[in-house]
Scaffold this motif. Structure first.
Motif, PDB file in Angstrom:
ATOM      1  N   TRP A 118      -6.707  -5.185   4.442  1.00 19.00           N
ATOM      2  CA  TRP A 118      -7.778  -6.093   4.032  1.00 19.00           C
ATOM      3  C   TRP A 118      -7.662  -6.516   2.571  1.00 19.00           C
ATOM      4  O   TRP A 118      -8.381  -7.392   2.125  1.00 19.00           O
ATOM      5  N   GLU A 119      -6.728  -5.896   1.832  1.00 17.86           N
ATOM      6  CA  GLU A 119      -6.606  -6.255   0.417  1.00 17.86           C
ATOM      7  C   GLU A 119      -5.494  -7.297   0.277  1.00 17.86           C
ATOM      8  O   GLU A 119      -4.318  -6.999   0.475  1.00 17.86           O
TER       9      GLU A 119
ATOM     10  N   SER B 202       0.842  -1.196   0.000  1.00 16.08           N
ATOM     11  CA  SER B 202       0.000   0.000   0.000  1.00 16.08           C
ATOM     12  C   SER B 202       0.877   1.246   0.000  1.00 16.08           C
ATOM     13  O   SER B 202       1.999   1.235   0.502  1.00 16.08           O
TER      14      SER B 202
ATOM     15  N   THR C 217      -2.136  -6.905  -1.660  1.00 19.54           N
ATOM     16  CA  THR C 217      -1.099  -5.960  -1.210  1.00 19.54           C
ATOM     17  C   THR C 217      -0.109  -6.624  -0.253  1.00 19.54           C
ATOM     18  O   THR C 217       0.934  -6.064   0.041  1.00 19.54           O
TER      19      THR C 217
ATOM     20  N   SER D 178      -7.407   0.559  -1.417  1.00 25.03           N
ATOM     21  CA  SER D 178      -6.488   1.461  -0.725  1.00 25.03           C
ATOM     22  C   SER D 178      -5.926   2.475  -1.733  1.00 25.03           C
ATOM     23  O   SER D 178      -6.011   2.304  -2.941  1.00 25.03           O
ATOM     24  N   LEU D 179      -5.366   3.535  -1.195  1.00 17.71           N
ATOM     25  CA  LEU D 179      -4.945   4.654  -2.034  1.00 17.71           C
ATOM     26  C   LEU D 179      -3.687   4.324  -2.822  1.00 17.71           C
ATOM     27  O   LEU D 179      -2.802   3.619  -2.325  1.00 17.71           O
TER      28      LEU D 179
END
Lengths: 339, 328
Positions: free
Chosen positions: A201-202, A192, A205, B2-3
Motif C-alpha cells: 500500500w506504500e 520493502s 516502495t 512497512s518495516l
C-alpha cells in the motif's frame, strides 16, 4: 456425477487494509451464506455431491448445519484433510485433493491471492473465482446463487467446460531460468524489507510492475496500468511499468479509498511469451498484491506473460447457454413451456 | 509504515530473547524454583513481541498472562530480571517478591495481571480515558486471549473504548483455547475481531506466528491511536505448543492433544519461521543469528543469577501491612 469443490478462504477480507485503507470487512458469516446460497442453487439443478474445504473457522460445518435439512439431491461433505494449519497450505492441499477427485469445477472464494493459490494447483479443473477479498480483479463480485447455478450447469453437464471456460493469462516469474511462481493479475517489485503483513500500500516502495490486467475500473496495483494513457492490453499481453523519479504523475486507488500519487518513468506492453528482466534488485516480490519473497541482487529474475493460466468459468456465458438449453425448466410440460 | 531492516532485527532479537526466557521459565518451574504457577508461552510469543517492540516507555502495557508478560515487557525495552526475581519470591523483585505473577511494574507503565481472565478491560478503559485527556499521544496496549472475549468485562470495555474513541490497541492473542475448552465451542464466531467490528472498532486479522506481520499491523493500529483516531482490534491467530499451565494435562476438550497436532504446530514455530525469513530477506546472516542467540543466553543466565543470588523477601508485619488497602 462429478462433485463440485468449494474453497472458502476464512482469512480473506480481513487484512491490514482494514486499517491503512477503508477495506470492506467480509466476515465468515457472510462467506457461509454465500456458500449456502450456492448449494441451494446447485440442489435445485439436481447436483448430487459437493465437497467443501475444511478450515479452522469451521465454515464447512456451519454451512452444512444451515443447509442440510433443506437439500434434496445434494450431499455436502467436508473434504477430509489430515490436519489444518490455518494457512494457504490448506487451500493448496484442498485444491489438489479436489482435482484428484475429478471435481467438475471448484468455487474459490477469496481475493486475488486465494485465486492464485488455487490456480497453481487446479490443472484443468475449471475455477469459479468469487470475490470475498479487498482489491479483487480476478475473482468476480457475484451473487452466490448465480455461482451455484453456473457450477450446477457444469456438474449436470448441461454445459461443458469446453463451451464455457477460458484460459486466463498469468505472469510467470523465473529465478535463474527456473519457473519459481506465478501471478494472475499483478507482479510487483517492491523495496520493502519483508513480506510482513503482505499487502502493498506504500506507493514509494513500488519499483516495477508487471500486469496482465489494466483498467481504470480496478482497485490496487493494476489500477496503475489502468490509469496510463494509450494502454490497451490484449489477453496474454504484459504491461511492464517502471516507477521512480519522473514528471509523469498518476493518482490511483491503491486500496479502497486510498488514493496515492506515483511517478512513472516508463512503460511498455509486451506480447505473450516475451521475457522481461527485472531491473530493481535486490527487492521483495509481491504476487497479486501480497508480498511473498525476497530476491537477491545477484539473481537473474525474469517475468513473462503466458496464456497457461487456470481455466475459468465465464459465468454469464454458462448461464446464458444453460438457459437456452432450458436447464431451469422443471415439471410436466415445462420444457415445451420454456421452449 | 512497512518495516525497515533495522525494525526486523529488533523484532528478531526480541523474539529470540522471549524464546530463551520462556524455555528458562519452564525449566525453573519444573525445578521448583518459581513460586505460584507458570503458563508457558512457547509457540505463542510472536504476538507480544510484534505488538510491544515499538511502544514508547510512556505507553501503558497490560500484558497477556501467557508467559507472564515477559515477552511483552522485554519487547517494550524493560529489564525483566527484577521480574524473574519476583517470581522466585526475592526482595529484589518488582513487587518485592510478594506478587509472583500477579504483579505490576508501575515505573515502566506495566499493569495487569490478576487471576481474573478479562479483568484488564476495566482498568484499560480508565487508562485509555486518561491517555486521551492527557493528549500526549500515549497509547494503551491491551493484551488478552480468546477466553477473555467470553467475559462481560471485555464487551463493556470494548464498547466504552469505541464510544469514547480511546487510544487503545486491543490485541487478542487467539490460540483457540481457554485452558482446555476450544474457542469454537465457546464462541459463536471463531474470529474475535467480528465482535469488535460489531462495536464499530476497526479490526484486523493477522498471522500470529509471523512476528513481522503482527508488528506491521499493530504499528498501523498504534499510529491510529496516537493520531486520536480511536481504538483498534488486532486479532493474532497463534498456537499454544504446551499445556495451559505446568501441572495440568494438555487437553483438547476431554482428550489429550494428538502427536500429529504437536508435529504440525512445530512446523509453525515462530522463531524458525522468522529465522527463515531474515535469512531469505538478507536481513541477517547465520553468524549474526548465532550471536543473537548467544547474547540471549547470556542475558537469561544473568537474570537467573540475579534472582538466585537475591535474598528472600522477609518483611516485618508492619512492612507487609503497609502495602495493603485496609491495614489493621
Amino acid at each position: 456425477m462429478k462433485p463440485v469443490g468449494i474453497v472458502a478462504n476464512p482469512a480473506s477480507g480481513k487484512d491490514i487494509r482494514r486499517l491503512i485503507a477503508s477495506g470492506t470487512v467480509v466476515g465468515n458469516r457472510e462467506k457461509c451464506s454465500i456458500v449456502v446460497r450456492a448449494l441451494f442453487a446447485m440442489d435445485s439443478l439436481g447436483v448430487e455431491r459437493a465437497v467443501i474445504m475444511p478450515d479452522p473457522s469451521h465454515i464447512a460445518e456451519r454451512v452444512i448445519k444451515q443447509a442440510q435439512n433443506r437439500l434434496e439431491t445434494l450431499d455436502v461433505e467436508i473434504l477430509p484433510l489430515p490436519y489444518l494449519v490455518g494457512t494457504a497450505r490448506d487451500t493448496e492441499r484442498s485444491v489438489c485433493r479436489m482435482r484428484e477427485m475429478g471435481c467438475s469445477s471448484i468455487i474459490v472464494m477469496g481475493g486475488d491471492g486465494t485465486s492464485r493459490i488455487a490456480a497453481k494447483h487446479s490443472g484443468d479443473v475449471p475455477l469459479i473465482p468469487v470475490s470475498t477479498g479487498t482489491n479483487n480483479v480476478f475473482p468476480q463480485m457475484i451473487e452466490g446463487t448465480l455461482v451455484g447455478l453456473a457450477a450446477g450447469a457444469l456438474a449436470t453437464q448441461v454445459v461443458t467446460a469446453t463451451e464455457v471456460c477460458e484460459r486466463a493469462p498469468r505472469l510467470e516469474l523465473y529465478r535463474d531460468g527456473q519457473l519459481a511462481d506465478i501471478a494472475l493479475v499483478d507482479l510487483a517489485v517492491v523495496s520493502s524489507a519483508d513480506s510482513a503483513a503482505r499487502a502493498v500500500w506504500e506507493e514509494d516502495t513500488i519499483r516495477e510492475l508487471f500486469l496482465t490486467h489494466a483498467s481504470p475500473t480496478n482497485i490496487g496495483l493494476s489500477a496503475i496500468g489502468g490509469h496510463l494513457p494509450d494502454v490497451d492490453l490484449e489477453k496474454g499481453d504484459c504491461l511492464h511499468v517502471v516507477l521512480g523519479e519522473s514528471d509523469q504523475k498518476l493518482t490511483v486507488p491503491l486500496a479502497p479509498g486510498l488514493m496515492k500519487t506515483l511517478s512513472v518513468r516508463r512503460y511498455r506492453t509486451y506480447e505473450t511469451g516475451h521475457e522481461i528482466r527485472v531491473e530493481s534488485l535486490p527487492a521483495m516480490v509481491a504476487l497479486d498484491g501480497e508480498r511473498e519473497f525476497a530476491v537477491r541482487k545477484d539473481e537473474d529474475i525474469t517475468v513473462k506473460a503466458s496464456t497457461h493460466g487456470p481455466r475459468v468459468v465465464q459465468i454469464e456465458k454458462a448461464l446464458k447457454l444453460a438457459t437456452r438449453r432450458a436447464f431451469s425448466c422443471t415439471g410436466q410440460g415445462s420444457k415445451s413451456a420454456c421452449a | 509504515m512497512s518495516l525497515t531492516k533495522k525494525d526486523m532485527v529488533t523484532l528478531y532479537t526480541n523474539l529470540v530473547r522471549a524464546d530463551h526466557y520462556g524455555k528458562m521459565m519452564y525449566s525453573r518451574m519444573m525445578q521448583g524454583k518459581l513460586i505460584g504457577f507458570y503458563h508457558p508461552a512457547e509457540g505463542a510469543i510472536a504476538p507480544g513481541v510484534g505488538a510491544c517492540s515499538f511502544l514508547n516507555n510512556e505507553d501503558i502495557l497490560f500484558p497477556h498472562h501467557r508467559g507472564h508478560g515477559i515477552t511483552h515487557m522485554l519487547s517494550k525495552g524493560i529489564d525483566v530480571s527484577p521480574y524473574i526475581a519476583e517470581h522466585a519470591g526475592k526482595a529484589t523483585g518488582c513487587c518485592r517478591g510478594r506478587a509472583a505473577w500477579h504483579y505490576a511494574f508501575p515505573e515502566h507503565n506495566v499493569y495487569g495481571t490478576t487471576a481474573y481472565i478479562g479483568h484488564n478491560f476495566v482498568p484499560v478503559t480508565g487508562f485509555g480515558w486518561a491517555a486521551k485527556r492527557n493528549g500526549t499521544g500515549q497509547v494503551v496496549m491491551n493484551c488478552f486471549g480468546d477466553g477473555a472475549m467470553g467475559t462481560g468485562r471485555a464487551h463493556e470495555g470494548l464498547l466504552l473504548s469505541s464510544i469514547w474513541d480511546l487510544p487503545i490497541v486491543h490485541l487478542c492473542e487467539n490460540n483457540g483455547f481457554a485452558i482446555f475448552a476450544e474457542a469454537s465451542e465457546m464462541h459463536p464466531t471463531e474470529d474475535m475481531a467480528t465482535v469488535a467490528q460489531g462495536l464499530d472498532i476497526p479490526s484486523v486479522l493477522v498471522d500470529g506466528q509471523d512476528v513481522f506481520a503482527v508488528a506491521e499491523a499493530v504499528n498501523a493500529a498504534i499510529d491510529r491511536a496516537r493520531k486520536g483516531e480511536g481504538p483498534t482490534f488486532v486479532e493474532a491467530k497463534t498456537l499454544r505448543f504446551k499445556e495451559h499451565d505446568i501441572g495440568n494435562r494438555d487437553l483438547r476438550g476431554w482428550k489429550p492433544r494428538s502427536q500429529e497436532e504437536y508435529d504440525e504446530m512445530a512446523k509453525r514455530d515462530p522463531v524458525n519461521l522468522a529465522t527463515e525469513r531474515v535469512l531469505a530477506d538478507g536481513v541477517l546472516t547465520q553468524n549474526k543469528i548465532d550471536k543473537i542467540h548467544e547474547e540471549a543466553d547470556k542475558e537469561v543466565d544473568a537474570a537467573v543469577l540475579f534472582a538466585d543470588e537475591s535474598p528472600i523477601e522477609s518483611p516485618t508485619e508492619e512492612e507487609l501491612l503497609a502495602d495493603v488497602y485496609a491495614p489493621r
